[in-house]
Design an enzyme around this catalytic site. Structure first.
Site, short mmCIF file in Angstrom:
data_model
loop_
_atom_site.label_atom_id
_atom_site.label_comp_id
_atom_site.label_asym_id
_atom_site.label_seq_id
_atom_site.Cartn_x
_atom_site.Cartn_y
_atom_site.Cartn_z
N GLY A 44 -4.35 -33.40 12.36
CA GLY A 44 -3.89 -34.48 11.50
C GLY A 44 -5.04 -35.45 11.37
O GLY A 44 -5.39 -36.12 12.34
N HIS A 45 -5.69 -35.46 10.22
CA HIS A 45 -6.89 -36.29 10.03
C HIS A 45 -6.56 -37.43 9.07
O HIS A 45 -6.20 -37.19 7.92
CB HIS A 45 -8.04 -35.45 9.49
CG HIS A 45 -8.50 -34.38 10.46
ND1 HIS A 45 -9.50 -33.50 10.20
CD2 HIS A 45 -8.07 -34.09 11.72
CE1 HIS A 45 -9.68 -32.70 11.25
NE2 HIS A 45 -8.81 -33.03 12.18
N GLN A 74 -9.33 -30.79 16.07
CA GLN A 74 -9.11 -30.95 17.53
C GLN A 74 -10.35 -31.59 18.16
O GLN A 74 -11.13 -32.23 17.46
CB GLN A 74 -8.78 -29.61 18.19
CG GLN A 74 -7.43 -29.02 17.84
CD GLN A 74 -7.37 -28.36 16.48
OE1 GLN A 74 -8.13 -27.48 16.18
NE2 GLN A 74 -6.43 -28.78 15.65
N ASP A 129 -8.11 -36.35 17.74
CA ASP A 129 -7.73 -37.66 17.21
C ASP A 129 -8.80 -38.73 17.46
O ASP A 129 -8.47 -39.92 17.61
CB ASP A 129 -6.38 -38.12 17.81
CG ASP A 129 -5.27 -37.14 17.54
OD1 ASP A 129 -5.32 -36.48 16.49
OD2 ASP A 129 -4.35 -37.03 18.37
N LYS A 145 -12.17 -38.19 13.43
CA LYS A 145 -13.04 -37.28 12.67
C LYS A 145 -12.80 -37.44 11.16
O LYS A 145 -13.74 -37.42 10.38
CB LYS A 145 -12.74 -35.81 13.06
CG LYS A 145 -13.02 -35.52 14.53
CD LYS A 145 -12.60 -34.12 14.90
CE LYS A 145 -11.10 -33.88 14.87
NZ LYS A 145 -10.31 -34.64 15.88
P1 GDP Z 1 -8.75 -37.28 13.74
O1 GDP Z 1 -7.71 -36.28 14.05
O2 GDP Z 1 -9.93 -37.16 14.64
O3 GDP Z 1 -9.15 -37.33 12.30
O4 GDP Z 1 -8.11 -38.70 14.08
P2 GDP Z 1 -6.63 -39.21 13.66
O5 GDP Z 1 -6.67 -39.54 12.23
O6 GDP Z 1 -5.59 -38.29 14.14
O7 GDP Z 1 -6.51 -40.50 14.58
C1 GDP Z 1 -7.42 -41.54 14.49
C2 GDP Z 1 -6.65 -42.81 14.12
O8 GDP Z 1 -7.50 -43.93 14.28
C3 GDP Z 1 -6.22 -42.85 12.67
O9 GDP Z 1 -5.01 -43.55 12.58
C4 GDP Z 1 -7.33 -43.64 11.99
O10 GDP Z 1 -6.90 -44.28 10.81
C5 GDP Z 1 -7.66 -44.63 13.06
N1 GDP Z 1 -9.04 -45.11 13.09
C6 GDP Z 1 -10.18 -44.44 12.86
N2 GDP Z 1 -11.24 -45.23 13.13
C7 GDP Z 1 -10.75 -46.41 13.53
C8 GDP Z 1 -11.34 -47.62 13.99
O11 GDP Z 1 -12.55 -47.77 14.10
N3 GDP Z 1 -10.50 -48.63 14.35
C9 GDP Z 1 -9.14 -48.50 14.29
N4 GDP Z 1 -8.41 -49.54 14.66
N5 GDP Z 1 -8.55 -47.37 13.87
C10 GDP Z 1 -9.35 -46.34 13.51
P1 IMO Z 2 -6.89 -33.28 15.39
O1 IMO Z 2 -7.70 -32.36 14.49
C1 IMO Z 2 -4.84 -33.93 19.14
C2 IMO Z 2 -3.14 -30.43 21.13
C3 IMO Z 2 -1.64 -30.39 21.24
C4 IMO Z 2 -1.49 -29.63 22.54
C5 IMO Z 2 -2.62 -28.62 22.48
C6 IMO Z 2 -2.20 -27.25 21.99
O2 IMO Z 2 -5.96 -34.16 14.65
O3 IMO Z 2 -7.79 -33.99 16.33
P2 IMO Z 2 -1.55 -26.31 19.58
O4 IMO Z 2 -0.48 -26.73 18.64
O5 IMO Z 2 -2.93 -26.39 19.02
O6 IMO Z 2 -1.29 -24.98 20.20
O7 IMO Z 2 -1.46 -27.37 20.81
O8 IMO Z 2 -3.58 -29.17 21.60
N1 IMO Z 2 -3.69 -30.62 19.76
C7 IMO Z 2 -4.19 -31.76 19.31
N2 IMO Z 2 -4.25 -32.98 19.88
N3 IMO Z 2 -5.37 -33.74 17.92
C8 IMO Z 2 -5.34 -32.53 17.35
O9 IMO Z 2 -5.94 -32.25 16.19
C9 IMO Z 2 -4.70 -31.47 18.03
N4 IMO Z 2 -4.46 -30.17 17.76
C10 IMO Z 2 -3.85 -29.66 18.83
O10 IMO Z 2 -1.10 -31.67 21.30
O11 IMO Z 2 -1.73 -30.49 23.62
MG MG Z 3 -5.65 -36.18 14.49
#
Ligand code: GDP
Ligand code: IMO
Ligand code: MG
Length: 444
Positions: free
Chosen positions: A58-59, A244, A31, A34
């Site tokens: 979840g991206h 991840q 999270d 990416k």
């Molecule tokens: P990922 O799994 O690495 O793609 O990240 P996620 O999408 O799960 O979580 C990142 C969260 O931060 C998302 O809600 C994005 O929309 C948000 N986000 C990304 N870059 C920024 C930033 O520079 N500032 C803020 N406030 N939110 C951001």
């Molecule tokens: P993105 O791509 C954050 C975490 C789960 C748990 C551990 C194992 O959005 O960054 P799993 O279901 O893979 O067996 O769970 O890994 N986890 C993540 N945490 N972002 C993710 O993906 C994750 N994918 C798995 O919360 O702690």
């Molecule tokens: Mg994510």
């Protein structure tokens, strides 16, 4: 299914060569943002490829008022000219994938010949999701991993065990698939009954639904290994999208509180079949602070009002499960470890805007354990759980920075914070993100 000659034709239809082959890798516990960076870089690449994980990812990609949450489909999908590939190393949940395709199409996003899926990808079967759920329910204390319950661990376990794993390509040979499935479901049912007293799964039902879903996806299914190697040989630029984060890497993360794949750069070649020598640059993605969902050690975790501040300002709730994310200070010890194991060329610092308003900011610069400073990132989760994080305090800034588009627009203390992270990580910061939107990005 496509044949090699057709892929070559299709690849040439995607025209022109732009950048080199780039990897975008999470350097914390996932999270990190990416999705935003992959979307931002996608237009400069011809292919975007997922190589690890599955629907546990979840991206988020934000484009103006629109927000997209992608789980299996690469984050380059919003660019029609980009060829998106789900690689061999992905744990593929057909049900989630179809829902995702339909959801995107309903919003006017093209998901047609621009999405290809590896016939070697292992399938997340209904019994994998059930097993993930039942095992988590039955676990207690330190045995609870806090998985996303997407069947990831059981799917990769079956892959490694070889006896029960099913790859997408196998579903297109109905007779042998039916035999293997019957044998596997019988085995799973015995285990589920003995361990959890669960009701038996129906093999006919699973067979029919897998067949039906696989048929719908057939136009997308290819030998992705050949497709990607053809692309690399033709000099087409590929963007590898990590899922991840490296602290969740099966081998190099905080085991056993990790996921079941190599989500660091180590997984790119295994998960795509593209040789390491084809990778030209590696960009590591870091939040300006730290978050983690699920169980496991988190040395810089906060349990005070600053944690609440970060969670609310950063909307730190899981993109896949909606769970509140645990929040803490930037951990330079952990980030230095992941910069090294990935060999990153540069890093992106994300969500810097979330820190606006904090009078002071802490950075974890060392771990103490049993009265001594540790000189490397510890292997044992129990040790990591007990380390005392040593913090350096730097001044914060009060200004909102989400409108800044040049590094020099940032308040002096925000610039100093970035420079301090560069020094601690021994790595150049190439991108600073100041908001979720595509535009809210500073390229240094
Ligand atoms: P990922 O799994 O690495 O793609 O990240 P996620 O999408 O799960 O979580 C990142 C969260 O931060 C998302 O809600 C994005 O929309 C948000 N986000 C990304 N870059 C920024 C930033 O520079 N500032 C803020 N406030 N939110 C951001
Ligand atoms: P993105 O791509 C954050 C975490 C789960 C748990 C551990 C194992 O959005 O960054 P799993 O279901 O893979 O067996 O769970 O890994 N986890 C993540 N945490 N972002 C993710 O993906 C994750 N994918 C798995 O919360 O702690
Ligand atoms: Mg994510």
């Amino acid at each position: 299914m496509d044949r090699p000659s057709r892929w070559a034709i299709m690849l040439s239809a995607f025209g022109g060569s732009f950048l080199s082959n780039t990897c975008v890798i999470g350097l914390q516990w996932g999270d990190e943002g990416k999705g935003k960076i992959v979307d931002a870089l996608a237009a400069q690449h011809e292919l975007v490829v997922r190589y690890c994980g599955g629907a546990n990812a979840g991206h988020s990609v934000t484009v103006g008022p629109e927000r997209f949450a992608l789980h299996l489909i690469p984050s380059g999908i919003l660019f029609e000219q980009v060829l998106c590939v789900i690689g061999t190393g992905v744990a593929l949940d057909l049900e989630t994938l179809l829902q995702e395709i339909e959801g995107l199409q309903a919003r006017g996003v093209k998901v047609e010949e621009n999405l290809k899926i590896s016939d070697r990808a292992h399938l997340v079967m209904p019994y994998h999701k059930l097993e993930d759920e039942l095992a988590e329910q039955a676990a207690s204390g330190s045995n609870k991993l806090g998985t996303t319950k997407r069947g990831i661990g059981p799917c990769y376990t079956d892959r490694a065990a070889r006896r029960w794993g099913i790859r997408l390509g196998e579903v297109y040979s109905p007779e042998s698939f039916r035999d293997k499935l019957a044998h596997t479901v019988e085995h799973k049912n015995r285990i589920f009954k003995a361990l959890y007293g669960a009701e038996a799964l129906d093999v006919d039902e699973i067979f029919a639904s897998m067949q039906q879903m696989a048929q719908r996806l057939e136009p997308h299914v290819v030998d992705a290994t050949a497709l990607l190697n053809d692309a690399a040989e033709q000099g087409r630029s590929i963007l590898f999208e990590g899922a991840q984060g490296s602290l969740l890497d099966l081998d190099h993360g905080t085991y056993p509180y990790v996921t079941s794949s190599n989500c660091s750069v180590a997984g790119v070649s295994a998960g795509t079949g593209v040789p390491f020598r084809s990778i030209d640059r590696i960009i590591g993605i870091l939040k300006a602070y730290c978050t983690r969902v699920g169980a496991g050690p988190f040395p810089s975790e906060l349990h005070d009002s600053t944690s609440e501040f970060l969670r609310e300002r950063g909307h730190e709730y899981g993109t896949t499960t909606g769970r509140p994310r645990r929040c803490g200070w930037f951990d330079a010890v952990a980030a230095r470890h992941t910069c090294r194991i990935n060999g990153v060329d540069s890093v992106a610092i994300m969500l810097l805007d979330v820190l606006s308003g904090l009078e002071e900011i802490n950075i974890v610069t060392a771990y103490r354990y049993q009265g001594k400073n540790l000189c490397s990132f510890p292997a044992q989760a129990e040790v990591l759980d007990q380390v005392e994080p040593i913090c350096e305090t730097v001044p914060g800034w009060t200004e909102q920075i989400d409108q800044c588009r040049c590094f020099s627009d940032l308040p002096a203390n925000a610039q100093a914070y970035i420079h301090r992270l560069e020094a601690l990580l021994h790595t150049q910061v190439e991108i600073v993100s100041v908001g979720p939107d595509r535009d809210a990005t500073i390229y240094i």
